[in-house]
Motif scaffolding. Structure first.
Motif, PDB file in Angstrom:
ATOM      1  N   GLU A 149       1.066  -0.888  -0.134  1.00 54.85           N
ATOM      2  CA  GLU A 149       0.181  -0.309   0.381  1.00 54.85           C
ATOM      3  C   GLU A 149       0.679   1.073   0.218  1.00 54.85           C
ATOM      4  O   GLU A 149       0.694   2.587  -0.862  1.00 54.85           O
ATOM      5  N   HIS A 150       2.079   1.474   0.757  1.00 57.18           N
ATOM      6  CA  HIS A 150       2.812   2.540   1.149  1.00 57.18           C
ATOM      7  C   HIS A 150       4.646   2.352   0.586  1.00 57.18           C
ATOM      8  O   HIS A 150       4.873   3.566   0.086  1.00 57.18           O
ATOM      9  N   GLY A 151       4.650   1.316  -0.530  1.00 59.79           N
ATOM     10  CA  GLY A 151       5.656   1.087  -0.618  1.00 59.79           C
ATOM     11  C   GLY A 151       6.976   1.002  -0.034  1.00 59.79           C
ATOM     12  O   GLY A 151       7.994   0.671   0.105  1.00 59.79           O
ATOM     13  N   TYR A 152       6.681   0.749   1.257  1.00 58.42           N
ATOM     14  CA  TYR A 152       7.624   0.879   2.333  1.00 58.42           C
ATOM     15  C   TYR A 152       6.598   0.554   3.587  1.00 58.42           C
ATOM     16  O   TYR A 152       4.786  -0.009   3.253  1.00 58.42           O
TER      17      TYR A 152
ATOM     18  N   PHE B 197      12.486   0.957  -0.958  1.00 53.42           N
ATOM     19  CA  PHE B 197      13.400   1.795   0.198  1.00 53.42           C
ATOM     20  C   PHE B 197      13.755   3.452   0.051  1.00 53.42           C
ATOM     21  O   PHE B 197      13.582   3.687   1.185  1.00 53.42           O
ATOM     22  N   ARG B 198      13.788   3.714  -1.634  1.00 49.47           N
ATOM     23  CA  ARG B 198      14.703   4.657  -0.705  1.00 49.47           C
ATOM     24  C   ARG B 198      13.297   6.392  -0.663  1.00 49.47           C
ATOM     25  O   ARG B 198      13.776   7.218   0.551  1.00 49.47           O
ATOM     26  N   ALA B 199      11.974   5.676   0.349  1.00 54.17           N
ATOM     27  CA  ALA B 199      11.324   6.132   0.711  1.00 54.17           C
ATOM     28  C   ALA B 199      11.817   6.616   2.360  1.00 54.17           C
ATOM     29  O   ALA B 199      11.659   7.586   2.960  1.00 54.17           O
ATOM     30  N   LEU B 200      12.808   5.849   2.284  1.00 51.31           N
ATOM     31  CA  LEU B 200      13.069   5.875   3.843  1.00 51.31           C
ATOM     32  C   LEU B 200      14.854   6.144   4.304  1.00 51.31           C
ATOM     33  O   LEU B 200      14.634   6.551   5.842  1.00 51.31           O
TER      34      LEU B 200
ATOM     35  N   GLY C 145      21.838  10.251   7.456  1.00 55.08           N
ATOM     36  CA  GLY C 145      22.177   9.979   6.767  1.00 55.08           C
ATOM     37  C   GLY C 145      22.544   7.774   6.955  1.00 55.08           C
ATOM     38  O   GLY C 145      22.754   7.395   7.059  1.00 55.08           O
ATOM     39  N   PHE C 146      21.074   7.941   7.520  1.00 56.72           N
ATOM     40  CA  PHE C 146      20.525   7.057   7.938  1.00 56.72           C
ATOM     41  C   PHE C 146      19.412   6.582   7.399  1.00 56.72           C
ATOM     42  O   PHE C 146      18.597   6.991   7.032  1.00 56.72           O
ATOM     43  N   ALA C 147      19.096   4.734   6.707  1.00 54.78           N
ATOM     44  CA  ALA C 147      17.359   4.837   6.718  1.00 54.78           C
ATOM     45  C   ALA C 147      16.650   4.436   8.297  1.00 54.78           C
ATOM     46  O   ALA C 147      16.690   3.930   8.860  1.00 54.78           O
TER      47      ALA C 147
ATOM     48  N   ASP D  48      21.086  -1.274  -6.042  1.00 53.27           N
ATOM     49  CA  ASP D  48      21.446   0.390  -6.242  1.00 53.27           C
ATOM     50  C   ASP D  48      22.474   0.697  -5.118  1.00 53.27           C
ATOM     51  O   ASP D  48      21.620   1.920  -4.315  1.00 53.27           O
ATOM     52  N   GLY D  49      23.374   0.789  -5.335  1.00 52.59           N
ATOM     53  CA  GLY D  49      24.544   1.332  -4.355  1.00 52.59           C
ATOM     54  C   GLY D  49      24.370   2.778  -4.922  1.00 52.59           C
ATOM     55  O   GLY D  49      25.240   3.642  -4.143  1.00 52.59           O
ATOM     56  N   ALA D  50      23.735   3.108  -5.962  1.00 49.47           N
ATOM     57  CA  ALA D  50      23.802   4.475  -6.317  1.00 49.47           C
ATOM     58  C   ALA D  50      22.837   5.377  -5.357  1.00 49.47           C
ATOM     59  O   ALA D  50      23.534   6.659  -4.991  1.00 49.47           O
ATOM     60  N   ALA D  51      21.858   5.153  -4.420  1.00 47.15           N
ATOM     61  CA  ALA D  51      21.008   5.682  -3.662  1.00 47.15           C
ATOM     62  C   ALA D  51      21.973   5.093  -3.111  1.00 47.15           C
ATOM     63  O   ALA D  51      21.823   6.784  -1.953  1.00 47.15           O
ATOM     64  N   LEU D  52      22.958   4.455  -2.207  1.00 47.85           N
ATOM     65  CA  LEU D  52      22.970   5.128  -0.822  1.00 47.85           C
ATOM     66  C   LEU D  52      24.502   5.995  -0.932  1.00 47.85           C
ATOM     67  O   LEU D  52      24.449   7.263  -0.068  1.00 47.85           O
ATOM     68  N   VAL D  53      25.149   6.380  -2.062  1.00 46.26           N
ATOM     69  CA  VAL D  53      26.506   6.874  -2.493  1.00 46.26           C
ATOM     70  C   VAL D  53      25.389   8.587  -2.532  1.00 46.26           C
ATOM     71  O   VAL D  53      25.716   9.306  -2.190  1.00 46.26           O
ATOM     72  N   GLY D  54      23.773   8.495  -3.141  1.00 43.00           N
ATOM     73  CA  GLY D  54      22.845   9.812  -3.059  1.00 43.00           C
ATOM     74  C   GLY D  54      22.663   9.986  -2.074  1.00 43.00           C
ATOM     75  O   GLY D  54      22.813  11.477  -1.623  1.00 43.00           O
TER      76      GLY D  54
END
Length: 787
Positions: A482-485, A531-534, A540-542, A581-587
């Motif tokens: 429902e929420h994507g997370y 996961f990007r929503a979190l 700098g944390f999820a 998705d290492g790019a998301a972490l770097v971003g």
């Protein structure tokens, strides 16, 4: 035989005590047998102490029987140190049972426990601190020996020499009593690992002939309503037997309780607390076999055919031959301590998933019903939250395609029989435990398919994967869809669940795309980005987020445990789990430098166990890095996403000698059915599957002088090093078949084709190697954009 095994074990432990340096589309063909030195390098006692939770039981590769010693069966409030039934630190034996886990964080099994005794017949086990208070006996490690497929010990209080070996479904016992001693034997069906009150719901025992007895147990432990059947065959018929139900009988021979038959000579008995005593006279040597079945007593009787006759040495040698064949998948040249650690790790990695099927193909599924396997062998004991990361990718390299197809077919069969219509989460003996999070059968199936394993219905597999990913009643999946997370106000441990669901979805997308199912692939590629929503760039944390879209407050990145947003970890351990998705972490962390700084902070933080309270699974701490549990296992390799693979090499050089040592306490945490061990095997070879189903491995640094993988397709992949030493820990360059690799990525297709990976090592970091974005692992989104 005892002398040769003793010599090998003594030499192995001596090398460890000296702390020698640690440095100096597939078709199926059998791996080359290892020479006996590889087999003898295994120390089955590694991990039996501390928090390793390994068993020294005699077993075969993926065998149904694990016949070995038990030192304690404790209640659920005290059971954690004894998850395997045996603990090196103990000095008394409860007996020898036929089923054990090796390296789990939860206990169960310990079925069909025997203990040889002499003198007065005692039906209660007694107390470890009170010798002769029951049938329990003291023992000494000086008179204990074990090797793959074999275990031996002297039962001191009864002066009996015990030897154990096995086939796939049958355990074979050989006991030697003192001359002239009346040989006695206790069979205790009450005792169970993780033995909280009421675990044994019902049991049966009956005499079939002078030499044969059969029985069963119905238990409610980790897996509910578990049925296990057994058949016993004695080489010499007992001269006397007693069958007791200790809930109703006064437990000594000859007493006739009102309304109950005399326990001596009873032909059959049922109840919740059965124990039997057998006498054989002054036979000197006693041999007997025990076969297991999850289906029926008749199935157990038929399974006795696994071992014909009574040649103990022949059975033992057959077990050694099977292990020699299995260990032959890897040839190693390394310092003695590292070589011992690695062959023991491979031994541990080849024990599960274990066979759970009778000779005629029948097995019991998660619905509690009996089914028959057609064209495959049914396996269970899937610790998927742990093993999808490195164990199953390793098995794709060291086991035949047919065996890996059996694993996939077993997962699919369980899904078909599941009352919920989903793939296993954590299963054993065919039954679901619902332990841990994620639907991690997906990456196991996808990785196998994408690496060329066939022999299963791929369309049925994709539908099973879809069913599991859409089962809304499980662990926040409905809220996730429902929420994507997974919102924290809808489900506990929502951050961990979101991150793991996203990775599982990505593997489904990868397989769907390879099968030409573009619509499904597109849907799940989008889900995999949830996961990007979190991700919170401010901290700098999820972080946990509620249904209202707001981050949870207050936020403590060290908060861990039940009731937090993280599973068996904290934000410091879990925020980096987006391996696809290492790019998301770097971003999130503001670029390469930000990721490197955060990873450094993980390893260099001033932490201690008190920071995390009593969290049994947060072990092996190095800063916030906790190698004793799986969420940390990929972290050291993440430097490669930021163009700093030399930092990975540096961290691995500290992790390996601290977290893996020879000796009983040599594992920093639960082996988790081979995951900890598989991590070491991959890491020592110089690469690791950070993202199963990606088709690539991230290169770290080697810990061996040379190694050869004898692949299941008949190809050989060699790893060779130049200049490796205790100080030369940095990769100067890596060459694949003579061609320089631009960065720390090894493709599975290149590995499967055979060839050589050469590492040139040095004492100083090569900070230029691996900086180019195109050379990084999974560094762009989507993954294919980097190709």
């Amino acid at each position: 035989m005892l002398a040769s095994i003793a010599a090998a074990a003594t030499l192995g432990r001596l090398l460890c005590v000296l702390h020698l340096p640690l440095f100096h589309a597939m078709t199926s063909t059998p791996p080359r047998p290892a020479d006996s030195s590889a087999l003898d390098a295994v120390d089955v006692f590694i991990g039996t102490g501390g928090d390793g939770h390994c068993t020294p039981a005699a077993t075969l590769p993926f065998g149904m029987v694990q016949l070995g010693p038990d030192t304690q069966h404790r209640s659920h409030r005290q059971a954690y140190p004894w998850c395997a039934g045996y603990r090196w630190e103990d000095d008394s034996l409860l007996g020898f049972s036929h089923t054990h886990f090796s390296g789990t964080g939860h206990g169960d099994l310990g079925d069909v426990l025997f203990m040889p005794i002499t003198g007065a017949t005692r039906l209660e086990p007694g107390y470890p601190e009170r010798p002769f208070s029951g049938y329990r006996s003291r023992f000494s490690h000086e008179q204990e020996r074990a090797s793959p497929g074999y275990y031996a010990v002297r039962v001191l209080d009864h002066e009996v020499d015990v030897e154990l070996t096995c086939s796939t479904r049958v355990g074979l016992h050989r006991y030697r009593y003192a001359a002239g001693e009346n040989a006695k034997l206790i069979l205790d069906l009450r005792s169970s690992i993780y033995d909280h009150n009421g675990k044994v719901l019902w049991s049966k025992l009956r005499q079939r002939s002078a030499h044969r007895f059969t029985g069963m147990r119905l238990t409610r432990g980790w897996a509910p309503a578990r049925q296990l059947y057994f058949a016993i065959e004695f080489q010499q018929a007992p001269t006397l037997h007693e069958l007791h139900n200790t809930e109703t009988d006064v437990p000594y021979r000859g007493f006739r309780a009102p309304g109950h038959a005399n326990p001596v000579g009873r032909k059959a008995l049922e109840g919740r607390a059965l124990v039997a005593a057998f006498e054989f006279g002054a036979v000197g040597q006693l041999q007997f076999k025990v076969a297991l079945s999850t289906v029926s007593e008749q199935g157990a009787l038929d399974n006795l055919q696994d071992i014909e006759g009574w040649d103990f040495e022949a059975t033992h040698q057959a077990a050694r031959a099977q292990w020699q064949q299995a260990l032959g998948a890897l040839e190693l040249q390394a310092e003695p301590a590292m070589r011992q650690s690695l062959y023991t790790a491979l031994y541990h990695a080849l024990q599960a998933p274990s066979l759970c099927m009778d000779r005629d193909g029948q097995y019991r599924g998660p619905d509690g019903e009996v089914h028959r396997a057609e064209g495959f062998e049914f396996h269970s004991t899937f610790s998927l939250w742990d093993t999808y990361r490195a164990l199953h990718p390793l098995l794709l390299l060291v086991q035949p395609e047919k065996k890996n197809a059996d694993f996939v077919n077993s997962l699919l069969a369980s899904q078909q029989h599941s009352p919920h219509g989903i793939l296993p989460v954590w299963s054993f003996h065919g039954l679901e435990t619902w332990c841990m999070i994620g639907y991690h059968a997906l990456p196991v199936i996808a990785d196998a398919y994408l690496k060329g394993v066939r022999g299963f219905d791929e369309q049925a597999a994709l539908q099973a994967m879809l069913a599991s990913s859409q089962y809304g009643a499980y662990a926040g999946v409905q809220a996730y869809m429902e929420h994507g997370y997974v919102p924290w106000d809808r489900e506990g441990e929502g951050v961990s669940k979101t991150l793991e669901y996203c990775f599982d979805d990505w593997t489904l997308a990868r397989m769907a795309k390879a099968m030409g199912q573009a619509d499904i692939a597109a849907q799940y590629e989008q889900r995999a980005q949830g996961f990007r929503a979190l991700l919170d760039p401010a901290t700098g944390f999820a972080r946990g987020k509620g249904s209202d879209g707001r981050f949870r407050e207050p936020f403590n990145p060290t908060a861990a445990g039940y009731g937090s947003d993280y599973t068996e970890g904290s934000a410091w351990q879990y925020s980096w789990y987006m391996p696809h998705d290492g790019a998301a972490l770097v971003g999130m962390l503001g670029g390469d430098a930000g990721l490197v700084a955060r990873l450094d902070a993980i390893f260099e933080a001033d932490t201690n166990a008190k920071m995390y309270g009593h969290m049994e699974d947060i072990s092996g701490l190095m800063g916030h890095y906790a190698h004793g549990n799986e969420p940390s296992h990929h972290i050291a390799y993440l430097y490669a996403h930021a163009g700093a693979p030399w930092k990975t090499q540096q961290r691995l050089s500290a992790i390996v000698p601290r977290q893996y040592q020879c000796g009983p306490a040599g594992l920093a945490g639960n082996d988790d059915l081979g995951q900890m061990s598989a991590w070491l095997v991959f890491t020592a070879l110089g690469f690791y599957p950070v993202a199963p189903a990606s088709g690539e491995y991230v290169i770290g640094r080697p810990f061996v002088e040379s190694a050869t993988l004898n692949l299941p397709n008949g190809q050989r992949f060699h790893v060779r090093t130049e200049g490796l030493s205790e100080r030369a820990i940095y990769v100067q360059e890596a060459r694949l078949n003579g061609v320089p690799l631009p960065g720390p990525v090894l493709r599975h297709a290149d590995l499967a084709a055979g060839g050589e990976l050469l590492f040139v090592m040095g004492e100083h970091a090569n900070t230029d190697w691996g900086q180019a974005p195109a050379a990084r692992p999974l560094s762009q989104t989507p993954y294919e954009a980097a190709r």
